[in-house]
Design a protein around this motif. Sequence first.
Motif, PDB file in Angstrom:
ATOM      1  N   ASN A 101       0.843  -1.204   0.000  1.00 38.10           N
ATOM      2  CA  ASN A 101       0.000   0.000   0.000  1.00 38.10           C
ATOM      3  C   ASN A 101       0.869   1.240   0.000  1.00 38.10           C
ATOM      4  OD1 ASN A 101      -2.393  -1.513   0.302  1.00 38.10           O
ATOM      5  ND2 ASN A 101      -1.990  -1.709   2.473  1.00 38.10           N
ATOM      6  N   SER A 102       0.444   2.246  -0.741  1.00 42.51           N
ATOM      7  CA  SER A 102       1.164   3.510  -0.778  1.00 42.51           C
ATOM      8  C   SER A 102       0.179   4.629  -1.083  1.00 42.51           C
ATOM      9  CB  SER A 102       2.255   3.476  -1.846  1.00 42.51           C
ATOM     10  OG  SER A 102       2.876   4.728  -1.964  1.00 42.51           O
ATOM     11  N   GLU A 103       0.465   5.791  -0.562  1.00 38.00           N
ATOM     12  CA  GLU A 103      -0.388   6.949  -0.825  1.00 38.00           C
ATOM     13  C   GLU A 103      -0.122   7.571  -2.195  1.00 38.00           C
ATOM     14  OE1 GLU A 103      -2.840   8.155   1.149  1.00 38.00           O
ATOM     15  OE2 GLU A 103      -2.499   6.512   2.549  1.00 38.00           O
ATOM     16  N   ASN A 104       1.123   7.406  -2.739  1.00 36.41           N
ATOM     17  CA  ASN A 104       1.430   8.121  -3.977  1.00 36.41           C
ATOM     18  C   ASN A 104       2.279   7.375  -5.002  1.00 36.41           C
ATOM     19  OD1 ASN A 104       3.788   8.225  -2.607  1.00 36.41           O
ATOM     20  ND2 ASN A 104       3.799  10.425  -2.299  1.00 36.41           N
ATOM     21  N   SER A 105       2.924   6.266  -4.647  1.00 39.69           N
ATOM     22  CA  SER A 105       3.701   5.536  -5.655  1.00 39.69           C
ATOM     23  C   SER A 105       3.948   4.102  -5.214  1.00 39.69           C
ATOM     24  CB  SER A 105       5.038   6.225  -5.925  1.00 39.69           C
ATOM     25  OG  SER A 105       5.873   6.111  -4.798  1.00 39.69           O
ATOM     26  N   LEU A 106       4.209   3.229  -6.198  1.00 39.42           N
ATOM     27  CA  LEU A 106       4.565   1.850  -5.905  1.00 39.42           C
ATOM     28  C   LEU A 106       5.216   1.213  -7.112  1.00 39.42           C
ATOM     29  CD1 LEU A 106       2.371  -0.352  -7.279  1.00 39.42           C
ATOM     30  CD2 LEU A 106       0.914   0.719  -5.615  1.00 39.42           C
ATOM     31  N   ALA A 107       5.939   0.143  -6.852  1.00 34.88           N
ATOM     32  CA  ALA A 107       6.587  -0.611  -7.922  1.00 34.88           C
ATOM     33  C   ALA A 107       5.635  -1.708  -8.397  1.00 34.88           C
ATOM     34  CB  ALA A 107       7.879  -1.221  -7.418  1.00 34.88           C
ATOM     35  N   PHE A 108       5.535  -1.865  -9.693  1.00 34.48           N
ATOM     36  CA  PHE A 108       4.745  -2.933 -10.302  1.00 34.48           C
ATOM     37  C   PHE A 108       5.548  -3.499 -11.446  1.00 34.48           C
ATOM     38  CE2 PHE A 108       1.495  -4.279 -13.455  1.00 34.48           C
ATOM     39  CZ  PHE A 108       1.002  -5.363 -12.739  1.00 34.48           C
ATOM     40  N   LEU A 109       5.936  -4.769 -11.314  1.00 38.73           N
ATOM     41  CA  LEU A 109       6.841  -5.419 -12.257  1.00 38.73           C
ATOM     42  C   LEU A 109       8.116  -4.581 -12.325  1.00 38.73           C
ATOM     43  CD1 LEU A 109       4.201  -6.484 -14.920  1.00 38.73           C
ATOM     44  CD2 LEU A 109       5.147  -7.865 -13.065  1.00 38.73           C
ATOM     45  N   ASP A 110       8.505  -4.080 -13.488  1.00 40.69           N
ATOM     46  CA  ASP A 110       9.725  -3.263 -13.611  1.00 40.69           C
ATOM     47  C   ASP A 110       9.411  -1.772 -13.738  1.00 40.69           C
ATOM     48  OD1 ASP A 110      11.321  -5.481 -13.483  1.00 40.69           O
ATOM     49  OD2 ASP A 110      11.430  -5.740 -15.655  1.00 40.69           O
ATOM     50  N   ILE A 111       8.238  -1.369 -13.304  1.00 44.06           N
ATOM     51  CA  ILE A 111       7.794   0.009 -13.474  1.00 44.06           C
ATOM     52  C   ILE A 111       7.470   0.616 -12.108  1.00 44.06           C
ATOM     53  CG2 ILE A 111       5.982   1.469 -14.465  1.00 44.06           C
ATOM     54  CD1 ILE A 111       5.612  -0.708 -16.592  1.00 44.06           C
ATOM     55  N   LYS A 112       7.779   1.879 -11.944  1.00 46.26           N
ATOM     56  CA  LYS A 112       7.340   2.610 -10.763  1.00 46.26           C
ATOM     57  C   LYS A 112       6.169   3.484 -11.183  1.00 46.26           C
ATOM     58  CE  LYS A 112       8.635   5.608  -7.011  1.00 46.26           C
ATOM     59  NZ  LYS A 112       9.701   6.290  -6.298  1.00 46.26           N
ATOM     60  N   LEU A 113       5.021   3.270 -10.555  1.00 43.44           N
ATOM     61  CA  LEU A 113       3.823   4.052 -10.831  1.00 43.44           C
ATOM     62  C   LEU A 113       3.699   5.148  -9.786  1.00 43.44           C
ATOM     63  CD1 LEU A 113       1.355   1.095 -11.379  1.00 43.44           C
ATOM     64  CD2 LEU A 113       2.323   2.551 -13.143  1.00 43.44           C
ATOM     65  N   SER A 114       3.415   6.360 -10.216  1.00 47.79           N
ATOM     66  CA  SER A 114       3.267   7.486  -9.299  1.00 47.79           C
ATOM     67  C   SER A 114       2.055   8.320  -9.694  1.00 47.79           C
ATOM     68  CB  SER A 114       4.501   8.385  -9.337  1.00 47.79           C
ATOM     69  OG  SER A 114       5.653   7.675  -8.999  1.00 47.79           O
ATOM     70  N   ILE A 115       1.437   8.935  -8.700  1.00 50.33           N
ATOM     71  CA  ILE A 115       0.355   9.878  -8.961  1.00 50.33           C
ATOM     72  C   ILE A 115       0.987  11.236  -9.217  1.00 50.33           C
ATOM     73  CG2 ILE A 115      -1.641  11.057  -7.991  1.00 50.33           C
ATOM     74  CD1 ILE A 115      -2.093   8.539  -6.284  1.00 50.33           C
ATOM     75  N   LYS A 116       0.628  11.837 -10.354  1.00 44.01           N
ATOM     76  CA  LYS A 116       1.187  13.143 -10.711  1.00 44.01           C
ATOM     77  C   LYS A 116       0.126  13.935 -11.462  1.00 44.01           C
ATOM     78  CE  LYS A 116       5.110  15.262 -13.021  1.00 44.01           C
ATOM     79  NZ  LYS A 116       6.320  15.036 -13.784  1.00 44.01           N
ATOM     80  N   ASP A 117      -0.172  15.121 -10.988  1.00 44.98           N
ATOM     81  CA  ASP A 117      -1.151  16.003 -11.649  1.00 44.98           C
ATOM     82  C   ASP A 117      -2.466  15.283 -11.944  1.00 44.98           C
ATOM     83  OD1 ASP A 117       0.763  18.028 -11.648  1.00 44.98           O
ATOM     84  OD2 ASP A 117       1.578  17.372 -13.575  1.00 44.98           O
ATOM     85  N   ASN A 118      -3.032  14.606 -10.942  1.00 40.65           N
ATOM     86  CA  ASN A 118      -4.295  13.871 -11.069  1.00 40.65           C
ATOM     87  C   ASN A 118      -4.270  12.777 -12.129  1.00 40.65           C
ATOM     88  OD1 ASN A 118      -5.618  15.231  -9.023  1.00 40.65           O
ATOM     89  ND2 ASN A 118      -6.214  16.887 -10.396  1.00 40.65           N
ATOM     90  N   GLY A 119      -3.093  12.245 -12.432  1.00 40.64           N
ATOM     91  CA  GLY A 119      -2.956  11.143 -13.375  1.00 40.64           C
ATOM     92  C   GLY A 119      -1.859  10.210 -12.892  1.00 40.64           C
ATOM     93  N   LEU A 120      -1.546   9.226 -13.699  1.00 44.40           N
ATOM     94  CA  LEU A 120      -0.478   8.297 -13.381  1.00 44.40           C
ATOM     95  C   LEU A 120       0.743   8.590 -14.230  1.00 44.40           C
ATOM     96  CD1 LEU A 120      -2.281   4.834 -13.136  1.00 44.40           C
ATOM     97  CD2 LEU A 120      -1.360   6.206 -11.278  1.00 44.40           C
ATOM     98  N   SER A 121       1.903   8.531 -13.632  1.00 48.41           N
ATOM     99  CA  SER A 121       3.138   8.606 -14.393  1.00 48.41           C
ATOM    100  C   SER A 121       3.902   7.315 -14.146  1.00 48.41           C
ATOM    101  CB  SER A 121       3.974   9.826 -13.998  1.00 48.41           C
ATOM    102  OG  SER A 121       4.489   9.671 -12.691  1.00 48.41           O
ATOM    103  N   THR A 122       4.710   6.917 -15.107  1.00 46.87           N
ATOM    104  CA  THR A 122       5.476   5.677 -14.999  1.00 46.87           C
ATOM    105  C   THR A 122       6.947   5.968 -15.215  1.00 46.87           C
ATOM    106  OG1 THR A 122       5.183   5.213 -17.369  1.00 46.87           O
ATOM    107  CG2 THR A 122       3.571   4.258 -15.848  1.00 46.87           C
ATOM    108  N   ARG A 123       7.756   5.121 -14.597  1.00 48.71           N
ATOM    109  CA  ARG A 123       9.201   5.211 -14.758  1.00 48.71           C
ATOM    110  C   ARG A 123       9.750   3.799 -14.654  1.00 48.71           C
ATOM    111  NH1 ARG A 123      12.077   8.406 -10.264  1.00 48.71           N
ATOM    112  NH2 ARG A 123      12.505   6.347  -9.477  1.00 48.71           N
ATOM    113  N   VAL A 124      10.625   3.421 -15.568  1.00 48.14           N
ATOM    114  CA  VAL A 124      11.267   2.118 -15.506  1.00 48.14           C
ATOM    115  C   VAL A 124      12.331   2.187 -14.426  1.00 48.14           C
ATOM    116  CG1 VAL A 124      12.636   0.420 -16.753  1.00 48.14           C
ATOM    117  CG2 VAL A 124      10.808   1.652 -17.929  1.00 48.14           C
ATOM    118  N   HIS A 125      12.360   1.219 -13.537  1.00 50.90           N
ATOM    119  CA  HIS A 125      13.372   1.237 -12.478  1.00 50.90           C
ATOM    120  C   HIS A 125      14.235   0.016 -12.522  1.00 50.90           C
ATOM    121  CE1 HIS A 125      11.300  -1.270  -9.161  1.00 50.90           C
ATOM    122  NE2 HIS A 125      10.661  -1.478 -10.277  1.00 50.90           N
TER     123      HIS A 125
END
Length: 66
Positions: free
Chosen positions: A42-66
């Motif tokens: 559980n996280s309020e604003n970001s988490l890792a899913f598979l090889d991606i970091k999902l984050s809440i940004k500007d009322n949407g989702l942003s992704t970053r490969v980690h």
Amino acid sequence: PDLYKRYIDDCVTATSSSRKELNLFINSVNSFLPALKYTWENSENSLAFLDIKLSIKDNGLSTRVH
């Protein structure tokens, strides 16, 4: 959940529910089959899913490969 995505046996969800409602949902899902237990992160604003970091940004989702 407001968002539910699945890749084989990995799932990611997002919800606007309260923490209490989320814990009730987790307990309910884990009671389906006694031999099968799901793990949760559980996280309020970001988490890792598979090889991606999902984050809440500007009322949407942003992704970053980690």
